[in-house]
Design a protein around this motif. Structure first.
Motif, PDB file in Angstrom:
ATOM      1  N   GLN A  86       5.983 -14.800 -14.504  1.00 29.04           N
ATOM      2  CA  GLN A  86       4.663 -14.274 -14.151  1.00 29.04           C
ATOM      3  C   GLN A  86       4.041 -15.056 -13.002  1.00 29.04           C
ATOM      4  N   ILE A  87       4.327 -16.348 -12.929  1.00 32.88           N
ATOM      5  CA  ILE A  87       3.741 -17.230 -11.926  1.00 32.88           C
ATOM      6  C   ILE A  87       4.447 -17.086 -10.578  1.00 32.88           C
ATOM      7  N   GLN A  88       5.755 -16.926 -10.592  1.00 33.95           N
ATOM      8  CA  GLN A  88       6.591 -16.952  -9.390  1.00 33.95           C
ATOM      9  C   GLN A  88       6.104 -16.070  -8.247  1.00 33.95           C
ATOM     10  N   PRO A  89       5.713 -14.813  -8.466  1.00 42.10           N
ATOM     11  CA  PRO A  89       5.316 -13.979  -7.320  1.00 42.10           C
ATOM     12  C   PRO A  89       4.061 -14.474  -6.598  1.00 42.10           C
ATOM     13  N   ASP A  90       3.239 -15.276  -7.275  1.00 41.98           N
ATOM     14  CA  ASP A  90       1.992 -15.755  -6.679  1.00 41.98           C
ATOM     15  C   ASP A  90       2.170 -17.030  -5.864  1.00 41.98           C
ATOM     16  N   LEU A  91       3.332 -17.664  -5.946  1.00 40.58           N
ATOM     17  CA  LEU A  91       3.586 -18.900  -5.216  1.00 40.58           C
ATOM     18  C   LEU A  91       4.165 -18.596  -3.834  1.00 40.58           C
ATOM     19  N   ILE A  92       3.767 -19.388  -2.856  1.00 37.92           N
ATOM     20  CA  ILE A  92       4.240 -19.215  -1.498  1.00 37.92           C
ATOM     21  C   ILE A  92       4.770 -20.555  -0.990  1.00 37.92           C
ATOM     22  N   ILE A  93       5.948 -20.548  -0.394  1.00 38.58           N
ATOM     23  CA  ILE A  93       6.535 -21.747   0.197  1.00 38.58           C
ATOM     24  C   ILE A  93       5.790 -22.024   1.504  1.00 38.58           C
ATOM     25  N   PRO A  94       5.194 -23.247   1.643  1.00 41.35           N
ATOM     26  CA  PRO A  94       4.341 -23.507   2.807  1.00 41.35           C
ATOM     27  C   PRO A  94       5.084 -23.888   4.088  1.00 41.35           C
ATOM     28  N   THR A  95       6.294 -24.445   3.989  1.00 43.67           N
ATOM     29  CA  THR A  95       6.995 -24.888   5.189  1.00 43.67           C
ATOM     30  C   THR A  95       8.485 -24.615   5.069  1.00 43.67           C
ATOM     31  N   GLY A  96       9.181 -24.788   6.173  1.00 48.18           N
ATOM     32  CA  GLY A  96      10.636 -24.681   6.149  1.00 48.18           C
ATOM     33  C   GLY A  96      11.160 -23.296   6.446  1.00 48.18           C
TER      34      GLY A  96
ATOM     35  N   ARG B  62      12.181 -20.939   4.515  1.00 45.62           N
ATOM     36  CA  ARG B  62      11.683 -19.822   3.694  1.00 45.62           C
ATOM     37  C   ARG B  62      10.158 -19.763   3.661  1.00 45.62           C
ATOM     38  N   LYS B  63       9.505 -20.324   4.677  1.00 47.71           N
ATOM     39  CA  LYS B  63       8.050 -20.334   4.761  1.00 47.71           C
ATOM     40  C   LYS B  63       7.494 -18.922   4.571  1.00 47.71           C
ATOM     41  N   GLY B  64       6.486 -18.813   3.705  1.00 46.14           N
ATOM     42  CA  GLY B  64       5.839 -17.529   3.466  1.00 46.14           C
ATOM     43  C   GLY B  64       6.457 -16.716   2.345  1.00 46.14           C
ATOM     44  N   GLN B  65       7.616 -17.151   1.840  1.00 47.58           N
ATOM     45  CA  GLN B  65       8.271 -16.437   0.745  1.00 47.58           C
ATOM     46  C   GLN B  65       7.964 -17.131  -0.581  1.00 47.58           C
ATOM     47  N   SER B  66       8.267 -16.472  -1.670  1.00 53.48           N
ATOM     48  CA  SER B  66       8.109 -17.059  -2.991  1.00 53.48           C
ATOM     49  C   SER B  66       9.367 -17.836  -3.358  1.00 53.48           C
ATOM     50  N   PRO B  67       9.202 -18.967  -4.059  1.00 55.03           N
ATOM     51  CA  PRO B  67      10.389 -19.695  -4.511  1.00 55.03           C
ATOM     52  C   PRO B  67      11.102 -18.904  -5.602  1.00 55.03           C
ATOM     53  N   SER B  68      12.382 -19.185  -5.800  1.00 50.14           N
ATOM     54  CA  SER B  68      13.113 -18.492  -6.861  1.00 50.14           C
ATOM     55  C   SER B  68      12.678 -19.039  -8.217  1.00 50.14           C
TER      56      SER B  68
END
Length: 80
Positions: A17-27, A29-35
């Motif tokens: 439930q939490i995963q889609p709301d998280l955003i990778i800030p750098t690198g 995959r910046k802007g994507q959600s972590p797995s």
């Protein structure tokens, strides 16, 4: 991201439930959600640090002592 995950998990939410709301800030995959797997690994590492703080501190000290030599200089493009 870990504080957000911990807070929301304490509120009863699942990692899925939490995963889609998280955003990778750098690198890369910046802007994507972590797995989901990455989140679970981060939670496991956090639990390990909480359970064995002295061992983590010793590992950090050992690593610092091992790498106490001069820092390597960046390579030039010709050396690459």
């Amino acid at each position: 991201m870990l504080p957000t995950v911990l807070r929301r998990r304490a509120g009863g939410e699942s990692v899925e439930q939490i995963q889609p709301d998280l955003i990778i800030p750098t690198g890369k995959r910046k802007g994507q959600s972590p797995s989901v797997g990455s989140i679970h690994r981060a939670l496991a590492e956090h639990a390990k640090r909480e359970a064995y703080p002295a061992a983590v501190e010793q590992a950090h000290a050992d690593f610092a002592a091992m790498n106490n030599g001069p820092l390597p200089q960046p390579r030039t493009p010709a050396e690459g």
